[in-house]
Design an enzyme around this catalytic site. Structure first.
Site, PDB file in Angstrom:
ATOM      1  CB  SER A   6      -0.913   0.001   1.229  1.00  0.00           C
ATOM      2  OG  SER A   6      -1.505   1.278   1.350  1.00  0.00           O
ATOM      3  CG  HIS A  31      -4.106  -1.461  -1.788  1.00  0.00           C
ATOM      4  ND1 HIS A  31      -5.209  -2.151  -2.261  1.00  0.00           N
ATOM      5  CD2 HIS A  31      -4.535  -0.756  -0.714  1.00  0.00           C
ATOM      6  CE1 HIS A  31      -6.253  -1.876  -1.492  1.00  0.00           C
ATOM      7  NE2 HIS A  31      -5.873  -1.029  -0.540  1.00  0.00           N
ATOM      8  CG  ASP A  33      -5.302   2.252   1.089  1.00  0.00           C
ATOM      9  OD1 ASP A  33      -6.314   1.542   0.930  1.00  0.00           O
ATOM     10  OD2 ASP A  33      -4.214   1.807   1.489  1.00  0.00           O
ATOM     11  CG  MET A  35      -8.405   7.091   3.002  1.00  0.00           C
ATOM     12  SD  MET A  35      -7.422   7.111   4.503  1.00  0.00           S
ATOM     13  CE  MET A  35      -6.772   5.444   4.482  1.00  0.00           C
ATOM     14  CG  HIS A  64      -9.535   0.319  -0.679  1.00  0.00           C
ATOM     15  ND1 HIS A  64      -8.987   0.001   0.559  1.00  0.00           N
ATOM     16  CD2 HIS A  64     -10.885   0.301  -0.500  1.00  0.00           C
ATOM     17  CE1 HIS A  64      -9.958  -0.181   1.425  1.00  0.00           C
ATOM     18  NE2 HIS A  64     -11.114  -0.002   0.823  1.00  0.00           N
ATOM     19  CG  MET A  66     -11.517   3.204   2.172  1.00  0.00           C
ATOM     20  SD  MET A  66      -9.985   3.157   3.117  1.00  0.00           S
ATOM     21  CE  MET A  66      -8.803   3.345   1.800  1.00  0.00           C
ATOM     22  CG  MET A 135     -11.843  -2.977   4.697  1.00  0.00           C
ATOM     23  SD  MET A 135     -10.280  -2.476   3.937  1.00  0.00           S
ATOM     24  CE  MET A 135      -9.398  -1.766   5.307  1.00  0.00           C
ATOM     25  N   GLY A 140      -9.152   3.748   7.355  1.00  0.00           N
ATOM     26  CA  GLY A 140      -8.900   5.160   7.667  1.00  0.00           C
ATOM     27  C   GLY A 140      -7.438   5.460   7.928  1.00  0.00           C
ATOM     28  CG  ASP A 173      -6.454  -2.970   2.810  1.00  0.00           C
ATOM     29  OD1 ASP A 173      -5.421  -2.648   3.421  1.00  0.00           O
ATOM     30  OD2 ASP A 173      -7.109  -2.167   2.116  1.00  0.00           O
ATOM     31  N   GLY A 175      -3.216  -4.331   8.738  1.00  0.00           N
ATOM     32  CA  GLY A 175      -2.472  -5.098   9.739  1.00  0.00           C
ATOM     33  C   GLY A 175      -1.856  -6.377   9.188  1.00  0.00           C
ATOM     34  N   GLY A 195       0.881  -2.406   4.150  1.00  0.00           N
ATOM     35  CA  GLY A 195       1.495  -1.081   4.173  1.00  0.00           C
ATOM     36  C   GLY A 195       2.696  -1.082   5.080  1.00  0.00           C
TER      37      GLY A 195
HETATM   38  C1  DX5 Z   1      -6.639   1.215   5.736  1.00  0.00           C
HETATM   39  C2  DX5 Z   1      -6.186   1.006   4.299  1.00  0.00           C
HETATM   40  C3  DX5 Z   1      -5.080   0.029   4.177  1.00  0.00           C
HETATM   41  C4  DX5 Z   1      -3.829   0.434   4.858  1.00  0.00           C
HETATM   42  C5  DX5 Z   1      -3.101  -0.799   5.287  1.00  0.00           C
HETATM   43  O1  DX5 Z   1      -7.579   2.216   5.751  1.00  0.00           O
HETATM   44  O2  DX5 Z   1      -7.247   0.569   3.496  1.00  0.00           O
HETATM   45  O3  DX5 Z   1      -4.804  -0.314   2.831  1.00  0.00           O
HETATM   46  O4  DX5 Z   1      -2.996   1.219   4.053  1.00  0.00           O
HETATM   47  O5  DX5 Z   1      -2.052  -0.395   6.028  1.00  0.00           O
HETATM   48  P1  DX5 Z   1      -1.321  -1.337   7.069  1.00  0.00           P
HETATM   49  O6  DX5 Z   1      -0.767  -2.475   6.288  1.00  0.00           O
HETATM   50  O7  DX5 Z   1      -0.268  -0.426   7.603  1.00  0.00           O
HETATM   51  O8  DX5 Z   1      -2.329  -1.765   8.070  1.00  0.00           O
HETATM   52 ZN    ZN Z   2      -6.848  -0.360   1.230  1.00  0.00          ZN
END
Ligand code: DX5
Ligand code: ZN
Length: 224
Positions: A6, A31, A33, A35, A64, A66, A135, A140, A173, A175, A195
């Site tokens: 990510s 990936h 993200d 937001m 992705h 959001m 997820m 976020g 996606d 953790g 990420g």
């Molecule tokens: C969370 C995102 C993830 C995030 C994952 O809102 O959708 O894609 O970047 O990041 P890590 O891998 O650090 O949890």
């Molecule tokens: Zn994501």
């Protein structure tokens, strides 16, 4: 197995360089993200950044969204080079139309589901998608701990996929690190967004290869 680092965990001052570095390290997808400060309490980056990244790599761009109104962003992201657009099932009665619109733009169709939402919500759409994103944290922010209660949802989605003879990818996606990617692979996931887990590694190429090997092994050992 697809490993999709990510960009959210990359150095924001060097997006193009980071994308090229991830490609060189063997990442399969990138990936992105997105937001909107409304669907989630954070703002990340938009089509202009994705365009810059697209010019720096040949990687598949997994976008992705959001966002409360993702449809206003479809065309800008397609023009920027997105290969796949993912919207959230929490948008309820707008989901069917959104999925159709992505398909009509000629892009891969993704559907995402948040941890508190019942997996039953995605069932009506499984035949219309290329990717289901489960997820494994509340979206976020990067760097949050994996929520293990999401594992049964992955198992259920994998069971439906098998029973219905479908081929959508099953992406996780949030953790995701070496340990949690293995747990998700055992449950049926085949596409791993990471990420902080991957980008925190000094030897990126080794880390990406390791995650691919560990998840491939875990998946072949699972009872699926
Ligand atoms: C969370 C995102 C993830 C995030 C994952 O809102 O959708 O894609 O970047 O990041 P890590 O891998 O650090 O949890
Ligand atoms: Zn994501």
């Amino acid at each position: 197995m697809i490993i999709a680092p990510s960009l959210l965990a990359a150095n924001f001052g060097k997006f193009a360089h980071e994308a090229a570095r991830l490609e060189k390290a063997g990442a399969d997808w990138l990936h992105c993200d997105i937001m909107d400060g409304n669907f989630v309490p954070n703002i990340s980056f938009g089509p202009a950044v994705v365009k810059t990244v697209n010019e720096a790599t040949k990687m598949f761009l997994d976008v992705h969204l959001m966002c409360v109104n993702p449809d206003i962003l479809f065309e800008p992201f397609v023009k920027a080079g997105a290969d796949q657009l993912t919207v959230h099932v929490e948008l309820e009665d707008r989901v069917a139309h959104l999925l159709w619109k992505i398909r009509s733009l000629g892009k891969k169709v993704g559907l995402a589901i948040n941890p508190p939402t019942s997996i039953e919500a995605v069932k009506p759409f499984l035949k219309s998608i290329d990717l289901l994103l489960i997820m494994t944290v509340n979206p976020g922010f990067g760097g949050q701990p994996f929520i293990p209660e999401t594992l049964p949802k992955i198992q259920q989605a994998a069971a439906w996929r098998k029973k219905m003879g479908l081929k959508f990818r099953l992406e996780v996606d949030g953790g995701i690190n070496f340990e949690t990617s293995v747990e998700c692979a055992r449950a049926g996931a085949d596409t791993f967004v990471s990420g902080t887990g991957l980008l925190g590694e000094k030897q990126l190429k080794r880390a990406i290869t390791k995650m691919r090997e560990l998840t491939t092994k875990a998946s072949s050992h699972s009872a699926r």
